[in-house]
Design a protein around this motif. Sequence first.
Motif, mmCIF file in Angstrom:
data_model
loop_
_atom_site.group_PDB
_atom_site.id
_atom_site.type_symbol
_atom_site.label_atom_id
_atom_site.label_comp_id
_atom_site.label_asym_id
_atom_site.label_seq_id
_atom_site.Cartn_x
_atom_site.Cartn_y
_atom_site.Cartn_z
ATOM 1 N N ARG A 92 0.814 -1.216 0.000
ATOM 2 C CA ARG A 92 0.000 0.000 0.000
ATOM 3 C C ARG A 92 0.854 1.276 0.000
ATOM 4 N N HIS A 93 2.173 1.113 0.188
ATOM 5 C CA HIS A 93 3.031 2.298 0.171
ATOM 6 C C HIS A 93 3.158 2.835 -1.255
ATOM 7 N N ARG A 94 3.192 4.152 -1.357
ATOM 8 C CA ARG A 94 3.387 4.764 -2.665
ATOM 9 C C ARG A 94 4.872 4.736 -3.019
ATOM 10 N N LEU A 95 5.135 4.749 -4.308
ATOM 11 C CA LEU A 95 6.494 4.531 -4.793
ATOM 12 C C LEU A 95 7.486 5.535 -4.221
ATOM 13 N N ARG A 96 7.176 6.830 -4.293
ATOM 14 C CA ARG A 96 8.128 7.825 -3.776
ATOM 15 C C ARG A 96 8.342 7.635 -2.279
ATOM 16 N N GLN A 97 7.269 7.353 -1.554
ATOM 17 C CA GLN A 97 7.369 7.125 -0.107
ATOM 18 C C GLN A 97 8.270 5.924 0.184
ATOM 19 N N HIS A 98 8.084 4.863 -0.584
ATOM 20 C CA HIS A 98 8.897 3.657 -0.394
ATOM 21 C C HIS A 98 10.378 3.963 -0.612
ATOM 22 N N LEU A 99 10.696 4.644 -1.697
ATOM 23 C CA LEU A 99 12.098 4.943 -1.998
ATOM 24 C C LEU A 99 12.704 5.880 -0.966
ATOM 25 N N ARG A 100 11.900 6.794 -0.415
ATOM 26 C CA ARG A 100 12.426 7.683 0.626
ATOM 27 C C ARG A 100 12.795 6.900 1.883
ATOM 28 N N VAL A 113 15.943 10.619 -4.431
ATOM 29 C CA VAL A 113 14.814 9.788 -4.846
ATOM 30 C C VAL A 113 14.256 10.273 -6.175
ATOM 31 N N ASP A 114 14.039 11.570 -6.285
ATOM 32 C CA ASP A 114 13.500 12.107 -7.536
ATOM 33 C C ASP A 114 14.497 11.957 -8.685
ATOM 34 N N GLU A 115 15.777 12.024 -8.355
ATOM 35 C CA GLU A 115 16.801 11.837 -9.389
ATOM 36 C C GLU A 115 16.747 10.425 -9.966
ATOM 37 N N VAL A 116 16.646 9.415 -9.091
ATOM 38 C CA VAL A 116 16.644 8.038 -9.607
ATOM 39 C C VAL A 116 15.311 7.706 -10.270
ATOM 40 N N LEU A 117 14.213 8.298 -9.787
ATOM 41 C CA LEU A 117 12.932 8.097 -10.466
ATOM 42 C C LEU A 117 13.009 8.606 -11.901
ATOM 43 N N ASP A 118 13.660 9.732 -12.084
ATOM 44 C CA ASP A 118 13.839 10.266 -13.426
ATOM 45 C C ASP A 118 14.770 9.383 -14.247
ATOM 46 N N THR A 119 15.819 8.878 -13.624
ATOM 47 C CA THR A 119 16.796 8.028 -14.315
ATOM 48 C C THR A 119 16.144 6.775 -14.889
ATOM 49 N N VAL A 120 15.227 6.169 -14.130
ATOM 50 C CA VAL A 120 14.598 4.924 -14.594
ATOM 51 C C VAL A 120 13.255 5.167 -15.276
ATOM 52 N N GLY A 121 12.914 6.431 -15.485
ATOM 53 C CA GLY A 121 11.699 6.755 -16.234
ATOM 54 C C GLY A 121 10.408 6.526 -15.476
ATOM 55 N N LEU A 122 10.419 6.727 -14.145
ATOM 56 C CA LEU A 122 9.218 6.483 -13.344
ATOM 57 C C LEU A 122 8.709 7.733 -12.623
ATOM 58 N N THR A 123 9.118 8.904 -13.061
ATOM 59 C CA THR A 123 8.663 10.129 -12.400
ATOM 60 C C THR A 123 7.135 10.213 -12.396
ATOM 61 N N ALA A 125 5.087 7.862 -12.271
ATOM 62 C CA ALA A 125 4.473 6.791 -11.481
ATOM 63 C C ALA A 125 4.761 6.943 -9.997
ATOM 64 N N ALA A 126 5.331 8.073 -9.585
ATOM 65 C CA ALA A 126 5.809 8.237 -8.213
ATOM 66 C C ALA A 126 4.717 8.071 -7.164
ATOM 67 N N ARG A 127 3.451 8.354 -7.516
ATOM 68 C CA ARG A 127 2.366 8.264 -6.532
ATOM 69 C C ARG A 127 1.618 6.931 -6.591
ATOM 70 N N LEU A 128 2.033 6.051 -7.483
ATOM 71 C CA LEU A 128 1.398 4.732 -7.531
ATOM 72 C C LEU A 128 1.772 3.926 -6.291
ATOM 73 N N ARG A 129 0.837 3.076 -5.862
ATOM 74 C CA ARG A 129 1.159 2.148 -4.777
ATOM 75 C C ARG A 129 1.977 0.989 -5.344
ATOM 76 N N LEU A 130 2.767 0.371 -4.497
ATOM 77 C CA LEU A 130 3.601 -0.735 -4.969
ATOM 78 C C LEU A 130 2.755 -1.855 -5.560
ATOM 79 N N SER A 131 1.551 -2.043 -5.024
ATOM 80 C CA SER A 131 0.668 -3.101 -5.530
ATOM 81 C C SER A 131 0.141 -2.792 -6.924
ATOM 82 N N GLU A 132 0.267 -1.548 -7.370
ATOM 83 C CA GLU A 132 -0.246 -1.143 -8.674
ATOM 84 C C GLU A 132 0.808 -1.215 -9.777
ATOM 85 N N LEU A 133 2.029 -1.582 -9.425
ATOM 86 C CA LEU A 133 3.118 -1.592 -10.399
ATOM 87 C C LEU A 133 3.051 -2.836 -11.288
ATOM 88 N N SER A 134 3.303 -2.650 -12.571
ATOM 89 C CA SER A 134 3.451 -3.793 -13.470
ATOM 90 C C SER A 134 4.792 -4.447 -13.207
#
Length: 304
Positions: A92-100, A113-123, A125-134
């Motif tokens: 249920r944790h959101r992606l940015r929260q998890h990485l922080r 965190v925002d730097e690596v989200l940009d690096t992997v192309g997930l900026t 998706a930062a508010r998605l919950r982990l359960s929502e990730l493909s």
Amino acid sequence: MNKGDVVVETTGLGRSYGTKQVLDDVSISLRAGEVTGFVGANGAGKTTAIRLMLGLLRGNGRTLFLGHPLHYWGAPGTVVGAVLGGVAGHPRHRLRQHLRMVAAGSAVPDRRVDEVLDTVGLTGAARLRLSELSLGMAQRVGIAQALLADPPVLVLDEPANGLDPHSIRWLRDFLRGQAALGRAVLVSSHLLSEMEQMADHVLVLTRGRVVAAAPMAQLLERVDSRRTVTVECPDLSALAGLVEANGGRLRPMGHQRATVTGLDRVRVGALALEATVPLYELREERPSLEDFYLGVAEEEFKIS
């Protein structure tokens, strides 16, 4: 650290489960600026070797990161980032929260965190919950975690498993890009063909032993040396004489067909033309990397 410098040196890795030896004297060198492909069938021992390297399993051998065991470094995440499959976090944790939270555990500032989200192309998706990730997004999250402390070494265990072609292409381009930045990258896979487009150096593991280790360019030369020419000719005896007089070998297959080794397609065609020997078919085949190294592995174990 310069391109080509040895960053990780692993020697004599071994592991047994009871009386069964699952890994036997495996040695691996990782160099800055290079992708090393670690290839073998499922069950060959790749994951065991990687976990021994990272100190997650006990066994024989040792691994030095920048000249020292991993436990020497106070913050191992600043030396090596590992992607071992899955994302260890509350669904249920959101992606940015998890990485922080992961970043805080490694004393990495939130801005990273925002730097690596940009690096992997997930900026986006930062508010998605982990359960929502493909599955593909989850793999990128694993890579983002590995990059948080900006380590010089990346280790990925079967990162392409289950990914669609688009995600595999992204992964290939991304890892090549990380190597271009100077990182040493180790990526395991059971698909040798994928390594042809990704790796600078390849190690092939079979039944817990390294049966081949060489630069990719050298491997491709060896594969090319085993090209086979197939011909269809009404006068195979005449063609055989021409082929053997020029250092090749012709093996009849029946019905006027034969294979030729030791000469390429152009040379066979030129010889036949000069001697006015008719050819109904002339083609050349290059064995796949998988076929080539299956043969190497079989030869290795026949000898042993």
